[in-house]
Scaffold this motif. Structure first.
Motif, PDB file in Angstrom:
ATOM      1  N   LYS A 127      -1.873   7.505   0.282  1.00  0.00           N
ATOM      2  CA  LYS A 127      -1.824   6.090  -0.082  1.00  0.00           C
ATOM      3  C   LYS A 127      -1.557   5.926  -1.570  1.00  0.00           C
ATOM      4  O   LYS A 127      -1.674   6.872  -2.358  1.00  0.00           O
TER       5      LYS A 127
ATOM      6  N   GLY B  22       0.801  -1.233   0.000  1.00  0.00           N
ATOM      7  CA  GLY B  22       0.000   0.000   0.000  1.00  0.00           C
ATOM      8  C   GLY B  22       0.825   1.269   0.000  1.00  0.00           C
ATOM      9  O   GLY B  22       0.289   2.354   0.265  1.00  0.00           O
TER      10      GLY B  22
ATOM     11  N   THR C 128      -2.667   3.262  -4.688  1.00  0.00           N
ATOM     12  CA  THR C 128      -3.589   2.205  -5.093  1.00  0.00           C
ATOM     13  C   THR C 128      -3.398   1.914  -6.578  1.00  0.00           C
ATOM     14  O   THR C 128      -3.035   2.814  -7.350  1.00  0.00           O
TER      15      THR C 128
END
Length: 299
Positions: A55, A17, A57
């Protein structure tokens, strides 16, 4: 660009992540991981990751690529493991030397079982009661029944003791009498091993300690089966390992003579030249022989 390294870095980023966590997993710096993924995106011509300050993704393309990557990397790991296994798998020719009687009675089935476990091996077994030099005669493994093989050029593994017993056929003892003391063996026909320095002497341990008896008889041989057959025919008293005569003693075809006296116990050893100690086939056979033959599995 190292494509596989880049794929590994990319899959780690997706699974962790983020770049920092992935960098810790693969043992690289954050910037190195970032560069590997960026180069991969340039090479593919597609964005693989959504990057924000909080983050990371995968994009739709990145998710599809990730699923392909993990399959490819898993297959690569399996291929490397298979190749490593082939490098250590026993293969080639394994030359074994063993004593005649032990080989005929016990080694055949053992080697057959070993060969089933290691079908890539070509096994050559030579049986001989002659004292051989494994190095000059080119044997990978030698089974030897003796006292401890004190030879710096050989590695020895103790397999099991091979006790010996004095015995004779009932008909011989009925005709010639059963000796009550070792010295009375001088009056008997003693069937003994030939071609040994101590061929005409038996060394026995009894209540009074060691006794040395000079012997003579109608037959000497360098093979235990010959001596056993002669003893069964009533030709005299012999001194043989129990793995040769145990069944005869149990069935009453031979009887123990001087039961309070025993010859010094010899042992079965696996020996091989020092330069064979890293050989996988030698290691496997040594472990197999030591496991198969012990005092609970053989007389």
């Amino acid at each position: 660009m190292d494509k596989f390294e880049s794929m590994q870095a990319f899959t780690q980023v997706v699974e962790a992540g983020g770049f920092a966590a992935a960098a810790r997993e693969v043992g690289l710096s954050r910037s190195q991981v970032n560069k590997l993924v960026a180069n991969l995106e340039v090479h593919l011509g597609v964005q693989l990751l959504h990057r924000t300050t909080r983050k990371v993704t995968p994009t739709d393309a990145g998710r599809a690529y990730y699923e392909r990557c993990i399959n490819i990397l898993a297959e690569l790991e399996e291929a490397e493991t298979s190749i490593a296994r082939l490098q250590t798998e026993a293969r080639g020719t394994l030359r074994i030397n063993a004593p005649m009687s032990f080989g005929m009675r016990h080694l055949g089935r053992a080697i057959a079982a070993f060969s089933h476990q290691h079908p890539q091996l070509q096994v050559e077994v030579t049986l001989s009661d002659r004292f051989i030099d494994p190095i000059s005669e080119g044997f990978d493994v030698t089974l030897r029944i003796s006292e401890y093989p004190d030879d710096a050029s050989l590695i020895s593994h103790l397999v099991m003791p091979t006790p010996r017993v004095l015995c004779a056929a009932p008909q011989y003892l009925a005709e010639r009498g059963n000796p009550g003391q070792p010295k009375q063996l001088r009056e008997h026909s003693c069937l003994h091993y030939g071609h040994l320095p101590s061929a005409h002497r038996w060394f026995l341990q009894g209540p009074e300690g060691e006794v040395v008896v000079s012997i003579s008889g109608a037959l000497c041989s360098n093979n235990g089966e010959v001596l056993r057959s002669a003893a069964l025919e009533g030709l005299g008293i012999t001194l043989l390992p129990t793995f040769i005569v145990a069944n005869d003693l149990q069935q009453g075809d031979l009887r123990v003579v001087l039961p309070e006296y025993r010859a010094p116990t010899l042992s079965l050893y696996v020996v091989y030249p020092v330069n064979r100690h890293l050989s996988e086939k030698v290691r496997l056979l040594t472990a197999f022989i030591c496991d198969r033959f012990d005092t609970h599995k053989i007389n």
